[in-house]
Write a protein that holds these residues in place. Structure first.
Motif, short mmCIF file in Angstrom:
data_model
loop_
_atom_site.label_atom_id
_atom_site.label_comp_id
_atom_site.label_asym_id
_atom_site.label_seq_id
_atom_site.Cartn_x
_atom_site.Cartn_y
_atom_site.Cartn_z
N ILE A 17 -9.36 21.38 2.68
CA ILE A 17 -10.09 21.90 3.84
C ILE A 17 -9.36 21.55 5.14
O ILE A 17 -9.20 22.38 6.03
CB ILE A 17 -11.53 21.34 3.86
CG1 ILE A 17 -12.32 21.86 2.66
CG2 ILE A 17 -12.24 21.72 5.16
CD1 ILE A 17 -13.70 21.24 2.51
N ILE A 18 -8.90 20.30 5.24
CA ILE A 18 -8.24 19.84 6.46
C ILE A 18 -6.91 20.55 6.69
O ILE A 18 -6.65 21.07 7.78
CB ILE A 18 -8.03 18.31 6.41
CG1 ILE A 18 -9.37 17.58 6.48
CG2 ILE A 18 -7.13 17.85 7.56
CD1 ILE A 18 -9.28 16.10 6.25
N VAL A 19 -6.06 20.57 5.66
CA VAL A 19 -4.72 21.16 5.82
C VAL A 19 -4.80 22.64 6.16
O VAL A 19 -4.16 23.12 7.11
CB VAL A 19 -3.88 20.94 4.54
CG1 VAL A 19 -2.58 21.73 4.62
CG2 VAL A 19 -3.59 19.46 4.35
N ILE A 20 -5.62 23.37 5.40
CA ILE A 20 -5.77 24.81 5.67
C ILE A 20 -6.38 25.02 7.05
O ILE A 20 -5.96 25.90 7.81
CB ILE A 20 -6.63 25.48 4.58
CG1 ILE A 20 -5.91 25.41 3.23
CG2 ILE A 20 -6.91 26.94 4.95
CD1 ILE A 20 -6.76 25.89 2.06
N GLY A 21 -7.37 24.19 7.39
CA GLY A 21 -8.02 24.33 8.69
C GLY A 21 -7.09 24.08 9.85
O GLY A 21 -7.09 24.81 10.84
N VAL A 22 -6.25 23.05 9.75
CA VAL A 22 -5.32 22.71 10.84
C VAL A 22 -4.28 23.80 11.05
O VAL A 22 -3.96 24.16 12.18
CB VAL A 22 -4.63 21.36 10.55
CG1 VAL A 22 -3.47 21.13 11.50
CG2 VAL A 22 -5.64 20.21 10.66
N PHE A 23 -3.77 24.36 9.97
CA PHE A 23 -2.69 25.33 10.09
C PHE A 23 -3.16 26.77 10.30
O PHE A 23 -2.35 27.64 10.63
CB PHE A 23 -1.78 25.26 8.85
CG PHE A 23 -0.91 24.05 8.83
CD1 PHE A 23 0.24 23.97 9.60
CD2 PHE A 23 -1.25 22.95 8.04
CE1 PHE A 23 1.04 22.84 9.59
CE2 PHE A 23 -0.45 21.81 8.02
CZ PHE A 23 0.70 21.75 8.80
N SER A 24 -4.45 27.02 10.11
CA SER A 24 -4.93 28.39 10.28
C SER A 24 -5.89 28.54 11.45
O SER A 24 -6.39 29.64 11.71
CB SER A 24 -5.63 28.86 9.00
OG SER A 24 -6.78 28.07 8.74
N ALA A 25 -6.14 27.46 12.17
CA ALA A 25 -7.10 27.51 13.28
C ALA A 25 -6.53 28.25 14.48
O ALA A 25 -5.31 28.31 14.68
CB ALA A 25 -7.50 26.09 13.69
N GLU A 26 -7.42 28.80 15.28
CA GLU A 26 -7.01 29.42 16.53
C GLU A 26 -6.62 28.34 17.53
O GLU A 26 -7.06 27.20 17.44
CB GLU A 26 -8.16 30.26 17.09
CG GLU A 26 -8.55 31.43 16.20
CD GLU A 26 -9.67 32.25 16.80
OE1 GLU A 26 -10.12 31.91 17.92
OE2 GLU A 26 -10.07 33.24 16.17
#
Length: 428
Positions: free
Chosen positions: A155-164
């Motif tokens: 959740i963290i890795v995907i969230g950090v790299f895909s966030a606006e």
């Protein structure tokens, strides 16, 4: 099992014990409200939820006893009263909260069952694990914790790299202080004092004949492993809460925000992953808490197996009764208790890790007394109308930040040490 592997197993088990309901639902909303100041709020949060708990584990490594040893320099009576207060709060609030969070996030969205049923099943299973405590620690450290870590990190890795890139500004006037106080709600400093002894009991019951120094190193390294994991996950959850704070309603709840982040990062399957995560994280924490408390009373009553059994039953019964309540209610009613007990936890942890010549009996008694007295306005501020405390709070530094005890405790520590070293030298 060799020492290195055993250290990692204990470290993962400690991590699993710490990483529960509050550790999941608190950081994202904190980051959401911190916005562009997420890194500052992270500094405050990890201080009370990672650094201080790590110092508690280091203190356990030095003392190699139970939580009773943390306050024995003040007096045996004080230490006993402090332990009972700690365990009463732990049994009544953080332990049942794990069941409440598990129900709201992992059961209620998928099954039309009552919170009471969830609480009963939850604590019956917890009791089974607790009655097999030697196997429980190994299972927690070897199997369940890696699953928890993998899901959260995804959740963290995907969230950090895909966030606006657009982040809304902070809602906090003092982000570091807000993060520090929010860290109280994780109960991690209390958990460090409560659960640090679990590793010692497990080491002593293992077949490895370790010396005092070897056990000290193993406990300290296990604590460092656990806290490194917590720091990584806390910072990551706060960060993605901030990175996505423009995509959720302003009045979103803690549990809804966490669910929303899981869906945005992992897609439709995110809710399922999150449900597994919550169930595992909450359950491992409940087991670790009950084992810790039962271990203490077993040791206090001279290795009584009946004391272990009765304590476990009481913990589970209280868990069933309180665990059926709403998460928000349990968090709200916890604030006065935390403002009362947390300052004492912090000073006792710090006094037990600094050099002994600077933490004499006189210093212990003076600092603890002053901390207790000056934390009373912070405690009362959550149970009476704040208007009655305006005069007191306006005259105390940091009182409006609910940290009125900090400067008086520090000054008392310095004055007593100066007095001791300039008169007859340090004594115990």
């Amino acid at each position: 099992m060799n020492k290195t592997k055993q250290t990692f197993v204990f470290g993962f088990a400690l991590f699993a014990g710490f990483f529960g309901a509050g550790n999941l639902i608190l950081p994202p909303l904190l980051g959401y409200n911190a916005g562009t100041d997420w890194w500052m709020v992270t500094l405050g949060f990890v201080t009370s939820a990672t650094v201080i708990p790590l110092l508690a584990i280091f203190a356990h490594a030095r003392l190699q006893g139970t939580m009773f040893d943390f306050g024995k320099k003040v007096s045996p009576l004080f230490s006993l009263a402090f332990c009972f207060c700690m365990y009463a709060i732990t049994i009544a609030l953080p332990c049942p909260r794990t069941a409440a969070v598990a129900h709201e996030m992992a059961i209620a969205p998928f099954f039309d069952t009552s919170a009471l049923l969830t609480s009963v099943v939850y604590f019956v299973l917890a009791f089974i694990f607790v009655m097999n405590r030697n196997k429980a620690l190994s299972i927690l450290g070897t199997y369940l914790t890696p699953i928890i870590v993998l899901i959260v990190l995804s959740i963290i890795v995907i969230g950090v790299f895909s966030a606006e890139t657009t982040i809304n500004p902070s809602n906090f006037e003092l982000p570091i202080i807000s993060g520090l106080l929010e860290g109280y709600q994780t109960y991690d400093a209390m958990a460090g004092m409560v659960m640090g002894g679990v590793v010692l009991v497990s080491i002593n019951s293992s077949k490895n004949n370790l010396s005092f120094l070897e056990k000290r190193k193993m406990v300290a390294k296990s604590g460092l492993i656990a806290m490194t994991g917590l720091f990584t996950i806390y910072a990551g959850l706060i960060a993605i809460g901030a990175f996505y704070n423009g995509q959720f309603d302003a009045d979103i709840s803690r549990t809804d925000l966490l669910s929303g982040l899981a869906t945005k990062t992992l897609g439709n399957i995110g809710s399922t992953f999150l449900s597994v995560l919550v169930a595992l994280a909450c359950f491992t924490t409940a087991v670790a808490i009950i084992v810790s408390i039962a271990d203490f009373f077993k040791a206090y009553f001279k290795a009584s197996k009946n004391a272990y059994l009765i304590t476990s039953i009481i913990c589970c019964l209280v868990g069933i009764l309180v665990g059926q309540m709403e998460v928000k209610y349990i968090i709200d009613v916890a604030l006065p208790a935390l403002m009362f007990i947390y300052p004492l936890c912090i000073v006792l942890i710090l006094l037990n890790v600094i050099p002994e010549k600077m933490a004499t009996t006189q210093v212990f008694r003076g600092v603890v007394l002053i901390t207790f007295v000056f934390s009373i306005p912070d405690f009362l501020g959550f149970i009476i109308d704040p208007i009655y405390l305006e005069g007191i709070k306006s005259s105390l530094p940091l009182a409006n930040q609910n940290l009125a005890w900090v400067l008086p405790a520090l000054i008392t520590f310095l004055v007593l040490n100066i007095k001791i070293f300039t008169t007859k030298g340090p004594t115990n």
